[in-house]
Scaffold this motif. Structure first.
Motif, PDB file in Angstrom:
ATOM      1  N   VAL A  47       3.389   6.458   1.931  1.00 61.03           N
ATOM      2  CA  VAL A  47       3.719   8.040   1.724  1.00 61.03           C
ATOM      3  C   VAL A  47       3.042   8.783   2.607  1.00 61.03           C
ATOM      4  O   VAL A  47       3.698   9.872   3.222  1.00 61.03           O
ATOM      5  CB  VAL A  47       3.122   8.118   0.309  1.00 61.03           C
ATOM      6  CG1 VAL A  47       3.471   9.757   0.133  1.00 61.03           C
ATOM      7  CG2 VAL A  47       4.032   7.479  -0.773  1.00 61.03           C
ATOM      8  N   ALA A  48       1.824   8.453   3.060  1.00 57.40           N
ATOM      9  CA  ALA A  48       0.978   9.333   4.223  1.00 57.40           C
ATOM     10  C   ALA A  48       1.870   9.395   5.551  1.00 57.40           C
ATOM     11  O   ALA A  48       1.758  10.387   6.424  1.00 57.40           O
ATOM     12  CB  ALA A  48      -0.231   8.813   4.591  1.00 57.40           C
ATOM     13  N   ARG A  49       2.649   8.393   5.638  1.00 58.43           N
ATOM     14  CA  ARG A  49       3.687   8.497   6.983  1.00 58.43           C
ATOM     15  C   ARG A  49       5.045   8.875   6.932  1.00 58.43           C
ATOM     16  O   ARG A  49       5.820   8.609   7.616  1.00 58.43           O
ATOM     17  CB  ARG A  49       3.507   6.955   7.487  1.00 58.43           C
ATOM     18  CG  ARG A  49       2.195   6.554   7.955  1.00 58.43           C
ATOM     19  CD  ARG A  49       2.243   5.221   8.586  1.00 58.43           C
ATOM     20  NE  ARG A  49       2.692   5.279   9.808  1.00 58.43           N
ATOM     21  CZ  ARG A  49       2.812   4.063  10.688  1.00 58.43           C
ATOM     22  NH1 ARG A  49       2.221   2.967  10.494  1.00 58.43           N
ATOM     23  NH2 ARG A  49       3.599   4.184  11.657  1.00 58.43           N
ATOM     24  N   GLY A  50       5.227   9.194   5.721  1.00 57.89           N
ATOM     25  CA  GLY A  50       6.384   9.879   5.200  1.00 57.89           C
ATOM     26  C   GLY A  50       7.642   8.940   4.959  1.00 57.89           C
ATOM     27  O   GLY A  50       8.812   8.854   4.986  1.00 57.89           O
ATOM     28  N   ARG A  56       8.456   5.411   2.074  1.00 62.22           N
ATOM     29  CA  ARG A  56       8.423   4.709   0.911  1.00 62.22           C
ATOM     30  C   ARG A  56       8.207   3.281   0.788  1.00 62.22           C
ATOM     31  O   ARG A  56       8.506   2.521   1.754  1.00 62.22           O
ATOM     32  CB  ARG A  56       9.905   4.881   0.170  1.00 62.22           C
ATOM     33  CG  ARG A  56      10.262   6.428   0.195  1.00 62.22           C
ATOM     34  CD  ARG A  56      11.620   6.412  -0.742  1.00 62.22           C
ATOM     35  NE  ARG A  56      12.535   6.068   0.444  1.00 62.22           N
ATOM     36  CZ  ARG A  56      13.720   5.459   0.125  1.00 62.22           C
ATOM     37  NH1 ARG A  56      13.884   5.041  -1.210  1.00 62.22           N
ATOM     38  NH2 ARG A  56      14.586   5.166   1.182  1.00 62.22           N
ATOM     39  N   ASP A  62       0.806  -1.123  -0.157  1.00 56.48           N
ATOM     40  CA  ASP A  62       0.196  -0.061   0.086  1.00 56.48           C
ATOM     41  C   ASP A  62       0.883   1.326  -0.087  1.00 56.48           C
ATOM     42  O   ASP A  62       1.455   1.750   0.922  1.00 56.48           O
ATOM     43  CB  ASP A  62      -0.980   0.094   1.330  1.00 56.48           C
ATOM     44  CG  ASP A  62      -1.903   1.106   1.113  1.00 56.48           C
ATOM     45  OD1 ASP A  62      -1.702   2.155   0.741  1.00 56.48           O
ATOM     46  OD2 ASP A  62      -3.001   0.764   1.771  1.00 56.48           O
ATOM     47  N   GLU A 102       0.315   4.285  -0.747  1.00 52.94           N
ATOM     48  CA  GLU A 102      -0.410   5.696  -0.375  1.00 52.94           C
ATOM     49  C   GLU A 102      -0.243   5.624   1.201  1.00 52.94           C
ATOM     50  O   GLU A 102       0.181   6.575   1.759  1.00 52.94           O
ATOM     51  CB  GLU A 102      -1.763   5.693  -0.964  1.00 52.94           C
ATOM     52  CG  GLU A 102      -1.923   5.901  -2.346  1.00 52.94           C
ATOM     53  CD  GLU A 102      -3.457   6.202  -2.767  1.00 52.94           C
ATOM     54  OE1 GLU A 102      -4.253   6.066  -1.805  1.00 52.94           O
ATOM     55  OE2 GLU A 102      -3.806   6.308  -3.901  1.00 52.94           O
ATOM     56  N   ARG A 103      -0.573   4.471   1.697  1.00 52.01           N
ATOM     57  CA  ARG A 103      -0.444   4.425   3.092  1.00 52.01           C
ATOM     58  C   ARG A 103       1.061   4.886   3.844  1.00 52.01           C
ATOM     59  O   ARG A 103       1.275   5.469   4.720  1.00 52.01           O
ATOM     60  CB  ARG A 103      -0.527   3.030   3.567  1.00 52.01           C
ATOM     61  CG  ARG A 103      -0.570   2.834   5.278  1.00 52.01           C
ATOM     62  CD  ARG A 103      -1.210   1.425   5.720  1.00 52.01           C
ATOM     63  NE  ARG A 103      -0.618   0.416   5.058  1.00 52.01           N
ATOM     64  CZ  ARG A 103      -1.046  -0.840   5.015  1.00 52.01           C
ATOM     65  NH1 ARG A 103      -2.275  -1.091   5.781  1.00 52.01           N
ATOM     66  NH2 ARG A 103      -0.548  -1.940   4.411  1.00 52.01           N
TER      67      ARG A 103
END
Length: 309
Positions: free
Chosen positions: A243-246, A248, A238, A240-241
């Motif tokens: 990236v949302a937490r900074g 990769r 996932d 996007e999950r």
């Protein structure tokens, strides 16, 4: 010749007599010595990955092969009869689980000199995937810290050794006897995941190699430093999950590459260990696949073609 085939998705593997394969001008004919089974073989046989790897029936099982060259195609240079080789066959074509198979010459690598020829089949996908994940996807460097899930498993056991050789600090998860195995392979620290939650003691790592997937993927994000990388093997992560937490996240789609396989062969000849669960005759393919499916294999399951009956 004898070959082990299935005639439908979900069908029983059985040894049958088929014609010897014809050798194309850019191919070699390999007298099979060893065949290493992988989870992908189970998925192909079940039909669960037919969207990615469609096959035609009857389908001869197996992608990871070791053996000796028996015939060289007319346009092939650099290879000779009796050369000891390893290769990964196109999963949509299969063909390893047989007395003979054809291989495109540009997919061949010399077999390791330091291990038996049947055993050398065990490096093709497992070690190749570990090498691809660490050096091509993660670009792991000296001084970094990597968390390898399943450090006593097929891919994980090679990843622990390769990461240690790169100069990284290696943390692994394993369970039971696997804890000692991962330590002996070179892990600096091993967490028994059946006893402890790795997220409670591990944080700030640069790379996580996730061989498990599912809930383990989400929990692995907690172990990464800001900007850290999750490398996923079972299924695409996932992104996007992450990236949302900074963070990769990358997926390793293992592909055949003779250069990569040659690099892995050098690591084996330099002392990297192939973790072997068992060797069985080629005609025991159904039993071997059931053993792998049950999750009981502690290392590679190798089928030995010269024991075919």
């Amino acid at each position: 010749m004898k070959a082990v085939q299935i005639r439908a998705y979900g069908g029983q593997a059985e040894a049958v007599d088929i014609d010897d394969p014809a050798v194309g001008p850019r191919e070699v004919l390999v007298r099979v010595s060893g065949v290493a089974l992988n989870p992908l073989d189970l998925k192909i046989a079940s039909g669960s990955v037919q969207g990615f790897f469609p096959v035609q029936f009857p389908y001869t099982l197996g992608t990871d092969v070791s053996g000796t060259i028996a015939e060289v195609g007319a346009e092939v240079a650099g290879w000779s009869v009796e050369d000891r080789v390893v290769a990964r066959l196109d999963p949509t074509q299969g063909g390893a689980a047989a007395e003979f198979t054809t291989v495109p010459a540009d997919q061949l690598a010399k077999a390791p000199a330091s291990v038996s020829l049947p055993l050398s089949a065990g490096i093709v996908t497992a070690a190749g995937t570990a090498w691809q994940a660490l050096t091509e996807v993660a670009s792991l460097r000296t001084g970094q810290t990597v968390l390898v899930h399943g450090g006593a498993g097929g891919v994980g056991s090679f990843a622990v050794q390769f990461a240690r050789d790169i100069g990284a600090r290696v943390i692994a998860t394993a369970s039971g006897a696997g804890v000692d195995i991962a330590l002996k392979l070179g892990a600096h620290e091993v967490v028994d995941y059946k006893v402890a939650d790795f997220t409670e003691s591990i944080s700030g790592v640069d790379v996580v190699l996730d061989t498990v997937g599912g809930e383990n993927e989400a929990r692995s994000l907690e172990a990464l430093r800001p900007g850290g990388l999750l490398v996923a093997l079972p299924v695409p992560p996932d992104v996007e999950r992450a990236v949302a937490r900074g963070l990769r996240a990358e997926f390793v789609f293992h592909t055949s590459a003779a250069g990569r396989l040659a690099a892995v062969v050098r690591k084996i000849d330099d002392g990297a260990h192939i973790l072997l669960d068992r060797m069985l005759p080629l005609t025991a393919t159904p039993d071997a696949m059931n053993h792998l499916r049950d999750g009981k294999a502690a290392g590679k399951v190798i089928l030995v073609a010269d024991k075919i009956v």
